[in-house]
Motif scaffolding. Structure first.
Motif, PDB file in Angstrom:
ATOM      1  N   ASP A   1      77.683  -5.052  37.971  1.00  0.00           N
ATOM      2  CA  ASP A   1      77.212  -4.770  39.335  1.00  0.00           C
ATOM      3  C   ASP A   1      76.407  -3.479  39.377  1.00  0.00           C
ATOM      4  O   ASP A   1      75.372  -3.399  40.034  1.00  0.00           O
ATOM      5  CB  ASP A   1      78.385  -4.673  40.308  1.00  0.00           C
ATOM      6  N   TYR A   2      76.882  -2.455  38.651  1.00  0.00           N
ATOM      7  CA  TYR A   2      76.182  -1.173  38.628  1.00  0.00           C
ATOM      8  C   TYR A   2      74.809  -1.319  37.971  1.00  0.00           C
ATOM      9  O   TYR A   2      73.816  -0.816  38.482  1.00  0.00           O
ATOM     10  CB  TYR A   2      77.007  -0.105  37.899  1.00  0.00           C
ATOM     11  N   VAL A   3      74.758  -2.020  36.857  1.00  0.00           N
ATOM     12  CA  VAL A   3      73.487  -2.209  36.154  1.00  0.00           C
ATOM     13  C   VAL A   3      72.493  -2.940  37.050  1.00  0.00           C
ATOM     14  O   VAL A   3      71.316  -2.556  37.135  1.00  0.00           O
ATOM     15  CB  VAL A   3      73.693  -2.962  34.816  1.00  0.00           C
ATOM     16  N   GLY A   4      72.944  -3.957  37.743  1.00  0.00           N
ATOM     17  CA  GLY A   4      72.065  -4.679  38.665  1.00  0.00           C
ATOM     18  C   GLY A   4      71.544  -3.786  39.777  1.00  0.00           C
ATOM     19  O   GLY A   4      70.356  -3.804  40.112  1.00  0.00           O
ATOM     20  N   ALA A   5      72.438  -2.971  40.351  1.00  0.00           N
ATOM     21  CA  ALA A   5      72.044  -2.081  41.446  1.00  0.00           C
ATOM     22  C   ALA A   5      71.043  -1.035  40.969  1.00  0.00           C
ATOM     23  O   ALA A   5      70.038  -0.780  41.626  1.00  0.00           O
ATOM     24  CB  ALA A   5      73.283  -1.404  42.039  1.00  0.00           C
ATOM     25  N   LYS A   6      71.307  -0.425  39.817  1.00  0.00           N
ATOM     26  CA  LYS A   6      70.398   0.626  39.352  1.00  0.00           C
ATOM     27  C   LYS A   6      69.042   0.052  38.957  1.00  0.00           C
ATOM     28  O   LYS A   6      68.008   0.668  39.202  1.00  0.00           O
ATOM     29  CB  LYS A   6      71.013   1.447  38.227  1.00  0.00           C
ATOM     30  N   CYS A   7      69.025  -1.154  38.389  1.00  0.00           N
ATOM     31  CA  CYS A   7      67.740  -1.776  38.030  1.00  0.00           C
ATOM     32  C   CYS A   7      66.937  -2.157  39.271  1.00  0.00           C
ATOM     33  O   CYS A   7      65.718  -1.983  39.298  1.00  0.00           O
ATOM     34  CB  CYS A   7      67.968  -2.986  37.130  1.00  0.00           C
ATOM     35  N   ARG A   8      67.619  -2.659  40.304  1.00  0.00           N
ATOM     36  CA  ARG A   8      66.912  -2.980  41.560  1.00  0.00           C
ATOM     37  C   ARG A   8      66.256  -1.735  42.140  1.00  0.00           C
ATOM     38  O   ARG A   8      65.116  -1.765  42.578  1.00  0.00           O
ATOM     39  CB  ARG A   8      67.887  -3.572  42.582  1.00  0.00           C
TER      40      ARG A   8
ATOM     41  N   ALA B   1      66.276   5.206  36.497  1.00  0.00           N
ATOM     42  CA  ALA B   1      67.600   4.584  36.411  1.00  0.00           C
ATOM     43  C   ALA B   1      68.718   5.552  36.055  1.00  0.00           C
ATOM     44  O   ALA B   1      69.837   5.390  36.500  1.00  0.00           O
ATOM     45  CB  ALA B   1      67.569   3.435  35.417  1.00  0.00           C
ATOM     46  N   GLY B   2      68.466   6.566  35.282  1.00  0.00           N
ATOM     47  CA  GLY B   2      69.515   7.480  34.853  1.00  0.00           C
ATOM     48  C   GLY B   2      69.521   8.805  35.583  1.00  0.00           C
ATOM     49  O   GLY B   2      70.076   9.780  35.084  1.00  0.00           O
ATOM     50  N   GLU B   3      68.884   8.852  36.746  1.00  0.00           N
ATOM     51  CA  GLU B   3      68.780  10.108  37.491  1.00  0.00           C
ATOM     52  C   GLU B   3      69.164   9.902  38.948  1.00  0.00           C
ATOM     53  O   GLU B   3      69.234   8.783  39.431  1.00  0.00           O
ATOM     54  CB  GLU B   3      67.342  10.632  37.419  1.00  0.00           C
TER      55      GLU B   3
ATOM     56  N   ASN C   1      69.199   7.624  42.202  1.00  0.00           N
ATOM     57  CA  ASN C   1      69.564   6.271  41.795  1.00  0.00           C
ATOM     58  C   ASN C   1      71.043   6.152  41.437  1.00  0.00           C
ATOM     59  O   ASN C   1      71.710   5.201  41.860  1.00  0.00           O
ATOM     60  CB  ASN C   1      68.695   5.811  40.617  1.00  0.00           C
ATOM     61  N   ILE C   2      71.572   7.094  40.674  1.00  0.00           N
ATOM     62  CA  ILE C   2      72.958   6.990  40.223  1.00  0.00           C
ATOM     63  C   ILE C   2      73.916   6.906  41.412  1.00  0.00           C
ATOM     64  O   ILE C   2      74.707   5.966  41.525  1.00  0.00           O
ATOM     65  CB  ILE C   2      73.330   8.174  39.302  1.00  0.00           C
ATOM     66  N   SER C   3      73.854   7.893  42.294  1.00  0.00           N
ATOM     67  CA  SER C   3      74.774   7.924  43.431  1.00  0.00           C
ATOM     68  C   SER C   3      74.572   6.752  44.374  1.00  0.00           C
ATOM     69  O   SER C   3      75.540   6.148  44.852  1.00  0.00           O
ATOM     70  CB  SER C   3      74.637   9.241  44.196  1.00  0.00           C
ATOM     71  N   ALA C   4      73.331   6.403  44.640  1.00  0.00           N
ATOM     72  CA  ALA C   4      73.051   5.294  45.555  1.00  0.00           C
ATOM     73  C   ALA C   4      73.549   3.968  44.968  1.00  0.00           C
ATOM     74  O   ALA C   4      74.100   3.134  45.690  1.00  0.00           O
ATOM     75  CB  ALA C   4      71.567   5.225  45.867  1.00  0.00           C
ATOM     76  N   SER C   5      73.374   3.789  43.678  1.00  0.00           N
ATOM     77  CA  SER C   5      73.839   2.555  43.030  1.00  0.00           C
ATOM     78  C   SER C   5      75.361   2.479  43.033  1.00  0.00           C
ATOM     79  O   SER C   5      75.929   1.409  43.283  1.00  0.00           O
ATOM     80  CB  SER C   5      73.302   2.471  41.600  1.00  0.00           C
ATOM     81  N   LEU C   6      76.029   3.586  42.775  1.00  0.00           N
ATOM     82  CA  LEU C   6      77.490   3.601  42.827  1.00  0.00           C
ATOM     83  C   LEU C   6      77.985   3.303  44.236  1.00  0.00           C
ATOM     84  O   LEU C   6      78.926   2.526  44.420  1.00  0.00           O
ATOM     85  CB  LEU C   6      78.032   4.952  42.345  1.00  0.00           C
ATOM     86  N   THR C   7      77.346   3.885  45.218  1.00  0.00           N
ATOM     87  CA  THR C   7      77.727   3.622  46.612  1.00  0.00           C
ATOM     88  C   THR C   7      77.510   2.152  46.954  1.00  0.00           C
ATOM     89  O   THR C   7      78.355   1.532  47.603  1.00  0.00           O
ATOM     90  CB  THR C   7      76.914   4.519  47.569  1.00  0.00           C
ATOM     91  N   GLU C   8      76.411   1.585  46.493  1.00  0.00           N
ATOM     92  CA  GLU C   8      76.110   0.175  46.761  1.00  0.00           C
ATOM     93  C   GLU C   8      77.208  -0.748  46.245  1.00  0.00           C
ATOM     94  O   GLU C   8      77.519  -1.760  46.873  1.00  0.00           O
ATOM     95  CB  GLU C   8      74.770  -0.201  46.122  1.00  0.00           C
ATOM     96  N   ILE C   9      77.804  -0.403  45.114  1.00  0.00           N
ATOM     97  CA  ILE C   9      78.871  -1.254  44.556  1.00  0.00           C
ATOM     98  C   ILE C   9      80.257  -0.772  44.979  1.00  0.00           C
ATOM     99  O   ILE C   9      81.257  -1.138  44.377  1.00  0.00           O
ATOM    100  CB  ILE C   9      78.759  -1.376  43.026  1.00  0.00           C
ATOM    101  N   GLU C  10      80.267   0.042  46.036  1.00  0.00           N
ATOM    102  CA  GLU C  10      81.501   0.499  46.672  1.00  0.00           C
ATOM    103  C   GLU C  10      82.369   1.379  45.777  1.00  0.00           C
ATOM    104  O   GLU C  10      83.602   1.274  45.769  1.00  0.00           O
ATOM    105  CB  GLU C  10      82.293  -0.674  47.240  1.00  0.00           C
ATOM    106  N   CYS C  11      81.715   2.261  45.023  1.00  0.00           N
ATOM    107  CA  CYS C  11      82.402   3.275  44.240  1.00  0.00           C
ATOM    108  C   CYS C  11      82.028   4.638  44.811  1.00  0.00           C
ATOM    109  O   CYS C  11      80.918   4.814  45.314  1.00  0.00           O
ATOM    110  CB  CYS C  11      81.975   3.216  42.776  1.00  0.00           C
TER     111      CYS C  11
END
Length: 57
Positions: free
Chosen positions: A3-10, A19-21, A24-34
């Motif tokens: 889920d995280y990989v999909g969110a960060k790639c989107r 992708a590694g900055e 993106n990192i925080s927004a992708s984690l939030t998107e997958i409810e972390c």
């Protein structure tokens, strides 16, 4: 993890966010409810470093 990989790639493709900055990192984690602060704190521990070393040896 998938889920995280999909969110960060989107975000990388759609928003041109590296992708590694941040952001993106925080927004992708939030998107997958972390909680980004918790995940990033756990990633910075010696235990995480040791587990990464073991997994990649």
């Amino acid at each position: 993890m998938e889920d995280y990989v999909g969110a960060k790639c989107r975000r990388w493709i759609a928003n041109d966010e590296a992708a590694g900055e941040e952001p993106n990192i925080s927004a992708s984690l939030t998107e997958i409810e972390c909680e980004p602060r918790e995940v990033l704190a756990a990633a910075r521990t010696q235990q995480a470093a040791d587990e990464l070393q073991t997994a990649t040896d």
